[in-house]
Scaffold this motif. Structure first.
Motif, mmCIF file in Angstrom:
data_model
loop_
_atom_site.group_PDB
_atom_site.id
_atom_site.type_symbol
_atom_site.label_atom_id
_atom_site.label_comp_id
_atom_site.label_asym_id
_atom_site.label_seq_id
_atom_site.Cartn_x
_atom_site.Cartn_y
_atom_site.Cartn_z
ATOM 1 N N LEU A 30 0.812 -1.220 0.000
ATOM 2 C CA LEU A 30 0.000 0.000 0.000
ATOM 3 C C LEU A 30 0.844 1.268 0.000
ATOM 4 O O LEU A 30 0.333 2.363 0.271
ATOM 5 N N SER A 31 2.121 1.138 -0.324
ATOM 6 C CA SER A 31 3.023 2.285 -0.245
ATOM 7 C C SER A 31 2.541 3.460 -1.086
ATOM 8 O O SER A 31 2.576 4.617 -0.644
ATOM 9 N N ASP A 32 2.065 3.192 -2.297
ATOM 10 C CA ASP A 32 1.617 4.276 -3.171
ATOM 11 C C ASP A 32 0.407 5.011 -2.611
ATOM 12 O O ASP A 32 0.202 6.189 -2.897
ATOM 13 N N LYS A 33 -0.396 4.331 -1.828
ATOM 14 C CA LYS A 33 -1.584 4.949 -1.241
ATOM 15 C C LYS A 33 -1.217 5.918 -0.129
ATOM 16 O O LYS A 33 -1.881 6.954 0.045
ATOM 17 N N TYR A 34 -0.178 5.588 0.633
ATOM 18 C CA TYR A 34 0.140 6.352 1.828
ATOM 19 C C TYR A 34 1.368 7.248 1.711
ATOM 20 O O TYR A 34 1.551 8.134 2.559
ATOM 21 N N ILE A 35 2.206 7.023 0.722
ATOM 22 C CA ILE A 35 3.471 7.755 0.668
ATOM 23 C C ILE A 35 3.554 8.575 -0.617
ATOM 24 O O ILE A 35 3.864 8.034 -1.690
ATOM 25 N N PRO A 36 3.305 9.883 -0.558
ATOM 26 C CA PRO A 36 3.537 10.717 -1.737
ATOM 27 C C PRO A 36 5.038 10.851 -1.996
ATOM 28 O O PRO A 36 5.862 10.543 -1.123
ATOM 29 N N ALA A 37 5.386 11.319 -3.175
ATOM 30 C CA ALA A 37 6.805 11.393 -3.560
ATOM 31 C C ALA A 37 7.618 12.220 -2.573
ATOM 32 O O ALA A 37 8.786 11.909 -2.295
ATOM 33 N N SER A 38 7.004 13.260 -2.014
ATOM 34 C CA SER A 38 7.733 14.148 -1.100
ATOM 35 C C SER A 38 8.120 13.468 0.211
ATOM 36 O O SER A 38 9.001 13.947 0.924
ATOM 37 N N ALA A 39 7.457 12.367 0.551
ATOM 38 C CA ALA A 39 7.727 11.675 1.815
ATOM 39 C C ALA A 39 8.400 10.321 1.616
ATOM 40 O O ALA A 39 8.597 9.589 2.577
ATOM 41 N N GLN A 40 8.750 9.990 0.376
ATOM 42 C CA GLN A 40 9.274 8.663 0.064
ATOM 43 C C GLN A 40 10.750 8.528 0.415
ATOM 44 O O GLN A 40 11.600 9.252 -0.096
ATOM 45 N N ILE A 41 11.051 7.591 1.291
ATOM 46 C CA ILE A 41 12.437 7.201 1.562
ATOM 47 C C ILE A 41 12.886 6.259 0.453
ATOM 48 O O ILE A 41 12.099 5.466 -0.060
ATOM 49 N N ASP A 42 14.140 6.336 0.070
ATOM 50 C CA ASP A 42 14.680 5.442 -0.952
ATOM 51 C C ASP A 42 14.443 3.989 -0.527
ATOM 52 O O ASP A 42 14.956 3.529 0.482
ATOM 53 N N LYS A 43 13.653 3.276 -1.293
ATOM 54 C CA LYS A 43 13.305 1.901 -0.941
ATOM 55 C C LYS A 43 14.517 0.983 -0.939
ATOM 56 O O LYS A 43 14.564 0.006 -0.181
ATOM 57 N N LEU A 44 15.496 1.295 -1.770
ATOM 58 C CA LEU A 44 16.682 0.435 -1.836
ATOM 59 C C LEU A 44 17.619 0.647 -0.652
ATOM 60 O O LEU A 44 18.623 -0.051 -0.532
ATOM 61 N N SER A 45 17.277 1.595 0.217
ATOM 62 C CA SER A 45 18.017 1.717 1.466
ATOM 63 C C SER A 45 17.481 0.753 2.516
ATOM 64 O O SER A 45 18.069 0.572 3.579
ATOM 65 N N VAL A 46 16.347 0.116 2.174
ATOM 66 C CA VAL A 46 15.695 -0.812 3.102
ATOM 67 C C VAL A 46 15.852 -2.259 2.656
ATOM 68 O O VAL A 46 16.076 -3.153 3.473
ATOM 69 N N VAL A 47 15.710 -2.500 1.355
ATOM 70 C CA VAL A 47 15.852 -3.841 0.790
ATOM 71 C C VAL A 47 16.831 -3.782 -0.383
ATOM 72 O O VAL A 47 17.061 -2.726 -0.969
ATOM 73 N N SER A 48 17.391 -4.932 -0.722
ATOM 74 C CA SER A 48 18.403 -4.969 -1.786
ATOM 75 C C SER A 48 17.809 -4.805 -3.172
ATOM 76 O O SER A 48 18.492 -4.370 -4.095
ATOM 77 N N SER A 49 16.538 -5.152 -3.324
ATOM 78 C CA SER A 49 15.868 -5.064 -4.621
ATOM 79 C C SER A 49 14.371 -4.951 -4.403
ATOM 80 O O SER A 49 13.827 -5.536 -3.460
ATOM 81 N N LEU A 50 13.693 -4.200 -5.277
ATOM 82 C CA LEU A 50 12.238 -4.104 -5.180
ATOM 83 C C LEU A 50 11.582 -5.449 -5.455
ATOM 84 O O LEU A 50 10.469 -5.720 -4.974
ATOM 85 N N LYS A 51 12.260 -6.310 -6.192
ATOM 86 C CA LYS A 51 11.734 -7.646 -6.442
ATOM 87 C C LYS A 51 11.637 -8.452 -5.148
ATOM 88 O O LYS A 51 10.833 -9.379 -5.054
ATOM 89 N N THR A 52 12.476 -8.093 -4.171
ATOM 90 C CA THR A 52 12.425 -8.782 -2.880
ATOM 91 C C THR A 52 11.055 -8.617 -2.238
ATOM 92 O O THR A 52 10.453 -9.587 -1.749
#
Length: 375
Positions: free
Chosen positions: A260-282
């Motif tokens: 649900l990330s797109d529902k709750y996180i606008p671009a201005s509040a988005q943390i780099d997802k790759l700082s959390v996981v190695s790949s979005l495919k994960t």
């Protein structure tokens, strides 16, 4: 047989075949493997929450809720909301019930704890100093305590402890905690008054917050609920009001998990997802794994097995199997695919009562340290 009937039968056979492919994939899937320590931690969090709603479903829980809450007060509030709603409102009775439960829960039932009170002087301010935490070590743990926070009262020179309780039934008794306890207890109450399957959802944010959603028949969509703030349908509360930066938001209902990330996180509040996981495919692979497991569990449930056994006794196994596959498709596969395809910004929040800027639960120092004070 009419042409329309022929096409309807063909459509059902094709849908059943697709559902059968999904079921076959669920039976063939392998265990997940994490590529990094961060991936492993993320995966474990999601797998742990994949069946979180099961704890709210026992008849014992429903009876305990109905004994604990002030039903007369709640339903009186529902009637006031319903009578004051405009004729053009798309909200239905269930929506007013949820709104009133949010208000009642925050203002009359549950208490926020930033620091625990000293049992002697009853104060919980600067006199309470953190002293770490310890795991709960007793073999008997009916409250499902995960960790015990340790503090020291400088006024009384006494140790003070705060057990983080995870058993929602126990929370009906203690009625205090932080967002985890609040959501856990609120969902228990919500399930008691809205018991229909697949209408409630537990929502997890990687940046240490949880809330919930429920499916509104009036609004025809999943609606954001935050019992800590008594908020109804304010999905951008965290980003636009609190100023909270986030990476991932994942929801868990009865039949599937969903990003649900797109529902709750606008671009201005988005943390780099790759700082959390190695790949979005994960993330995709973890969610897909959970959902395939949900498909397998659905088709191997006691109810499904009883249906197939009865059909086998009457030589209707093929027809019953097709009907169960159609049920699987309509209950899990179709709703998930529809929701997954919703575009960014599709949520349309209704008029809300949020006026103050920043998180309203917790001390100003606590919310500022978490980046949730609206600054």
């Amino acid at each position: 047989m009419s042409v329309h009937t022929d096409y309807a039968n063909l459509a059902n056979r094709l849908i059943a075949a697709y559902a059968h492919q999904c079921l076959a994939a669920s039976r063939a899937q392998r265990s997940l493997r994490a590529r990094s320590h961060h991936d492993k931690s993320f995966m474990q969090s999601l797998l742990r929450l994949s069946s979180v709603l099961l704890q709210y479903k026992s008849p014992q829980a429903t009876d305990a809720v109905l004994d604990a809450i002030d039903l007369a007060s709640v339903y009186a509030g529902v009637e006031r909301r319903e009578s004051s709603a405009g004729s053009d409102s798309s909200l239905q009775y269930d929506d007013f019930l949820v709104q009133e439960l949010l208000h009642y829960f925050k203002h009359s039932f549950f208490r926020w704890v930033t620091k625990p009170q000293c049992p002697q002087c009853q104060a919980s301010g600067d006199n309470i100093v953190g002293a770490g935490a310890r795991p709960f070590s007793a073999s008997h743990n009916p409250d499902q305590v995960s960790v015990v926070e340790m503090y020291h009262c400088t006024t009384c020179s006494l140790p003070v402890e705060f057990a983080r309780i995870n058993n929602p039934l126990s929370l009906l008794r203690t009625r205090e905690g932080r967002c985890g306890e609040w959501v856990n207890c609120f969902l228990l109450i919500l399930h008691a008054v809205i018991p229909q399957p697949n209408r409630l959802r537990y929502v997890w944010n990687h940046e240490d917050h949880v809330w919930c959603e429920y499916y509104s028949y009036g609004l025809q969509r999943w609606v954001h609920l935050d019992p800590c703030e008594a908020c109804f349908d304010e999905p951008h509360l965290y980003a636009n009001n609190w100023g909270k930066k986030m990476s991932f938001v994942i929801g868990f209902n009865d039949y599937y998990a969903i990003d649900l990330s797109d529902k709750y996180i606008p671009a201005s509040a988005q943390i780099d997802k790759l700082s959390v996981v190695s790949s979005l495919k994960t993330v995709t692979s973890i969610v897909d794994h959970i959902n395939l497991e949900k498909v397998r569990e659905f088709f191997t449930s006691d109810e499904t097995m009883r249906t197939l056994t009865a059909a086998s006794a009457s030589n209707n196994t093929i027809q019953a199997n097709e009907e169960l596959l159609l049920h699987l498709y309509n209950s899990i596969i179709l709703p998930y695919n529809r929701e997954r395809k919703l575009v960014v910004g599709s949520a349309k929040p209704s008029k809300t009562s949020t006026a103050a800027i920043g998180r309203q639960t917790g001390t100003s120092e606590w919310t500022r340290a978490r980046g949730e004070d609206g600054s």
